[in-house]
Design a protein around this motif. Structure first.
Motif, mmCIF file in Angstrom:
data_model
loop_
_atom_site.group_PDB
_atom_site.id
_atom_site.type_symbol
_atom_site.label_atom_id
_atom_site.label_comp_id
_atom_site.label_asym_id
_atom_site.label_seq_id
_atom_site.Cartn_x
_atom_site.Cartn_y
_atom_site.Cartn_z
ATOM 1 N N GLY A 149 -7.580 23.663 57.052
ATOM 2 C CA GLY A 149 -7.925 22.538 56.187
ATOM 3 C C GLY A 149 -6.495 22.393 55.585
ATOM 4 O O GLY A 149 -6.598 21.283 54.461
ATOM 5 N N LEU A 150 -5.548 23.186 55.407
ATOM 6 C CA LEU A 150 -4.353 23.165 54.800
ATOM 7 C C LEU A 150 -4.467 23.012 53.201
ATOM 8 O O LEU A 150 -3.776 22.435 52.714
ATOM 9 N N GLU A 151 -5.526 23.817 52.698
ATOM 10 C CA GLU A 151 -5.651 24.027 51.181
ATOM 11 C C GLU A 151 -4.989 25.077 50.898
ATOM 12 O O GLU A 151 -5.432 26.358 50.398
ATOM 13 N N LEU A 152 -3.726 25.078 50.774
ATOM 14 C CA LEU A 152 -2.518 25.845 50.465
ATOM 15 C C LEU A 152 -2.519 26.602 49.232
ATOM 16 O O LEU A 152 -1.948 27.505 49.117
ATOM 17 N N TRP A 153 -3.477 26.002 48.257
ATOM 18 C CA TRP A 153 -3.388 26.507 47.029
ATOM 19 C C TRP A 153 -4.413 27.932 46.727
ATOM 20 O O TRP A 153 -4.412 28.449 45.693
ATOM 21 N N ARG A 154 -5.095 27.978 47.783
ATOM 22 C CA ARG A 154 -6.090 29.011 47.617
ATOM 23 C C ARG A 154 -5.457 30.481 47.407
ATOM 24 O O ARG A 154 -6.094 31.026 46.568
ATOM 25 N N PRO A 155 -4.403 30.953 48.333
ATOM 26 C CA PRO A 155 -3.864 32.243 47.835
ATOM 27 C C PRO A 155 -3.340 32.317 46.540
ATOM 28 O O PRO A 155 -3.466 33.288 45.773
ATOM 29 N N ILE A 156 -2.912 31.089 45.957
ATOM 30 C CA ILE A 156 -2.338 31.194 44.379
ATOM 31 C C ILE A 156 -3.469 31.337 43.518
ATOM 32 O O ILE A 156 -3.313 32.146 42.650
ATOM 33 N N THR A 157 -4.471 30.586 43.771
ATOM 34 C CA THR A 157 -5.524 30.571 42.609
ATOM 35 C C THR A 157 -6.296 32.006 42.729
ATOM 36 O O THR A 157 -6.722 32.524 41.706
ATOM 37 N N ALA A 158 -6.414 32.400 44.094
ATOM 38 C CA ALA A 158 -6.923 33.605 44.257
ATOM 39 C C ALA A 158 -6.193 35.133 43.443
ATOM 40 O O ALA A 158 -6.655 35.875 43.099
ATOM 41 N N ALA A 159 -4.794 34.760 43.431
ATOM 42 C CA ALA A 159 -4.043 35.791 42.876
ATOM 43 C C ALA A 159 -4.090 35.586 41.077
ATOM 44 O O ALA A 159 -3.425 36.317 40.595
ATOM 45 N N CYS A 160 -4.588 34.372 40.864
ATOM 46 C CA CYS A 160 -4.472 33.920 39.257
ATOM 47 C C CYS A 160 -5.883 34.127 38.534
ATOM 48 O O CYS A 160 -6.043 34.026 37.540
ATOM 49 N N PHE A 161 -6.934 34.214 39.440
ATOM 50 C CA PHE A 161 -8.231 34.008 38.683
ATOM 51 C C PHE A 161 -8.700 35.501 38.318
ATOM 52 O O PHE A 161 -8.935 36.409 39.259
ATOM 53 N N LEU A 162 -8.928 35.663 37.132
ATOM 54 C CA LEU A 162 -9.536 37.079 36.643
ATOM 55 C C LEU A 162 -10.871 37.016 36.025
ATOM 56 O O LEU A 162 -11.202 37.941 35.362
ATOM 57 N N GLY A 163 -11.759 35.960 36.408
ATOM 58 C CA GLY A 163 -12.788 35.815 36.068
ATOM 59 C C GLY A 163 -13.321 34.965 34.575
ATOM 60 O O GLY A 163 -12.066 34.674 34.006
ATOM 61 N N PRO A 164 -14.565 35.028 34.292
ATOM 62 C CA PRO A 164 -14.569 34.345 33.121
ATOM 63 C C PRO A 164 -14.062 35.145 31.605
ATOM 64 O O PRO A 164 -13.807 36.393 31.796
ATOM 65 N N PRO A 165 -13.751 34.444 30.657
ATOM 66 C CA PRO A 165 -13.209 35.042 29.385
ATOM 67 C C PRO A 165 -14.069 36.349 29.063
ATOM 68 O O PRO A 165 -15.426 35.981 28.730
ATOM 69 N N SER A 166 -13.672 37.510 28.614
ATOM 70 C CA SER A 166 -14.384 38.577 28.157
ATOM 71 C C SER A 166 -13.399 39.667 27.779
ATOM 72 O O SER A 166 -11.997 39.385 27.854
ATOM 73 N N ILE A 167 -13.597 40.563 27.483
ATOM 74 C CA ILE A 167 -12.828 41.850 27.128
ATOM 75 C C ILE A 167 -12.053 42.471 28.148
ATOM 76 O O ILE A 167 -10.910 42.638 28.151
ATOM 77 N N GLY A 168 -12.917 42.265 29.368
ATOM 78 C CA GLY A 168 -11.899 42.781 30.567
ATOM 79 C C GLY A 168 -11.036 41.680 31.097
ATOM 80 O O GLY A 168 -9.802 42.217 31.499
ATOM 81 N N TRP A 169 -11.322 40.503 30.925
ATOM 82 C CA TRP A 169 -10.447 39.292 31.235
ATOM 83 C C TRP A 169 -9.067 39.562 30.207
ATOM 84 O O TRP A 169 -7.721 39.524 30.804
ATOM 85 N N LEU A 170 -9.417 39.791 28.931
ATOM 86 C CA LEU A 170 -8.350 40.355 27.964
ATOM 87 C C LEU A 170 -7.333 41.473 28.322
ATOM 88 O O LEU A 170 -6.060 41.105 28.201
ATOM 89 N N MET A 171 -8.031 42.214 28.683
ATOM 90 C CA MET A 171 -7.227 43.456 29.154
ATOM 91 C C MET A 171 -6.383 43.134 30.153
ATOM 92 O O MET A 171 -5.459 43.628 30.286
ATOM 93 N N ASN A 172 -6.971 42.675 31.344
ATOM 94 C CA ASN A 172 -6.251 42.445 32.472
ATOM 95 C C ASN A 172 -5.118 41.417 32.356
ATOM 96 O O ASN A 172 -4.021 41.629 32.764
ATOM 97 N N ALA A 173 -5.205 40.418 31.410
ATOM 98 C CA ALA A 173 -4.369 39.464 31.013
ATOM 99 C C ALA A 173 -3.052 40.340 30.285
ATOM 100 O O ALA A 173 -1.900 39.804 30.561
#
Length: 340
Positions: A149-173
């Motif tokens: 489908g040539l949706e080439l943004w998917r590897p980039i978004t998969a590498a940038c998504f840390l989940g919804p905002p939370s304490i874990g998200w803040l620590m990972n960021a």
């Protein structure tokens, strides 16, 4: 008799009044009395009039407006009577707000790390707006849609998504910012770009094979593994323990497993350690045993991002950090009694 006497008295009084009036008129000593008001009395009356109008809600007289305009004109003059020059008074320095301080700190982040952190924020915002189902369908890694489908943004978004905002998200960021800045500062922006491209490519294949829709946690672990292998014996603080640097990725993996209560939480860390070790081996170990350093960035990329070549070279601080991280060659032993 009495009537005649009263008529005579009245006639005499009338003639006396006429005579007095004619005498005053001839001598010009009689003038009609006029009430003359001084300026102070007029000012007091106008003030009283304005006060009454203000109490009734009416408009003031023209005297008040003229006096206010005169005050304004007086304020535009200096103490010597000269006209003030606009802009002569220096503005007081305004205190920097929290937003300006945040923007200053944001601009101070190294370029590639700043772009990565910005992408994490954008993808997290999209995930909040779209919801769980739509974010999984639009941002998650899907090899079929990516290739066919040539949706080439998917590897980039998969590498940038840390989940919804939370304490874990803040620590990972924070980990992403800390480890990414350390790597970019140590090896340069061009080398760090090559590192991220290799990590995203390798982890896309491994995550698709193991069914992992997102692998941002694996990227963070790979950064930490490369840093820990560069200085393996350095003592670092982890929780309440002081441990060697090379054990830190495994400690973070153990803590995530204990928090999740499931051994499957170790899989992103395992993939990150494997991907990071693949890079570290071919970049630092293989060239030392006689192999070719095929992970060196091109010269044009170094000139563009790091300013090497025609741009003036790498800074001394970057060179010192890079040498401390990469130059870990073991020296050849000397024989006892030898002079050299």
């Amino acid at each position: 008799m009495r009537l005649q006497f009263s008529i005579g008295v009245g006639v005499a009084a009338a003639f006396s009044c006429i005579g007095i009036t004619s005498i005053d008129a001839k001598t010009s000593s009689f003038h009609p009395r006029r009430i003359a008001l001084t300026s102070q009395q007029q000012h007091d009356e106008s003030n009283i009039f304005n006060t009454v109008l203000e109490l009734r809600g009416g408009a003031g007289s023209s005297n008040s407006s003229s006096s206010s305009s005169q005050k304004k004109k007086k304020n535009t003059k200096t103490a010597t009577g000269k006209q003030k020059v606009k802009g002569s008074i220096k503005d007081e320095p305004t205190k920097s707000s929290a937003v300006s301080d945040t923007l200053t700190k944001y601009k101070a982040i190294l370029p590639l790390t700043r772009i990565y952190i910005t992408m994490v924020g954008i993808v997290t915002l999209l995930g909040m707006v779209l919801g769980d189902e739509m974010s999984q369908g639009l941002l998650a890694l899907d090899p079929i849609r990516t290739m066919y489908g040539l949706e080439l943004w998917r590897p980039i978004t998969a590498a940038c998504f840390l989940g919804p905002p939370s304490i874990g998200w803040l620590m990972n960021a924070y980990y992403l910012f800390e480890y990414g800045s350390s790597l970019e500062r140590a090896f340069g922006t061009a080398q760090h770009l090559l590192f991220l491209v290799l990590q995203i490519g390798f982890l896309s294949v491994c995550s698709a094979f193991f069914g992992q829709p997102f692998f941002a946690q694996s990227v963070i672990t790979s950064m930490l593994h490369v840093l820990s292998r560069s200085m393996p014996n350095q003592k670092v603080k982890w929780l309440i323990f002081t441990v060697p640097y090379w054990t830190l990725p495994y400690g973070l993996m153990a803590s995530d497993v204990l928090q999740a209560g499931n051994a499957a939480a170790a899989l992103p860390h395992v993939l990150g350690i494997l991907s990071g070790h693949l890079y570290f081996f071919h970049k630092n170990v293989w060239p030392k045993v006689g192999g070719e350093d095929w992970l060196a960035p091109p010269a044009f990329l170094r000139r563009k991002l790091d300013g090497e070549g025609g741009g003036g070279g790498v800074s001394k601080s970057k060179e010192s950090i890079s040498n401390a991280l990469k130059a870990r060659k073991k020296g050849r032993g000397k024989k006892l009694g030898s002079s050299s």
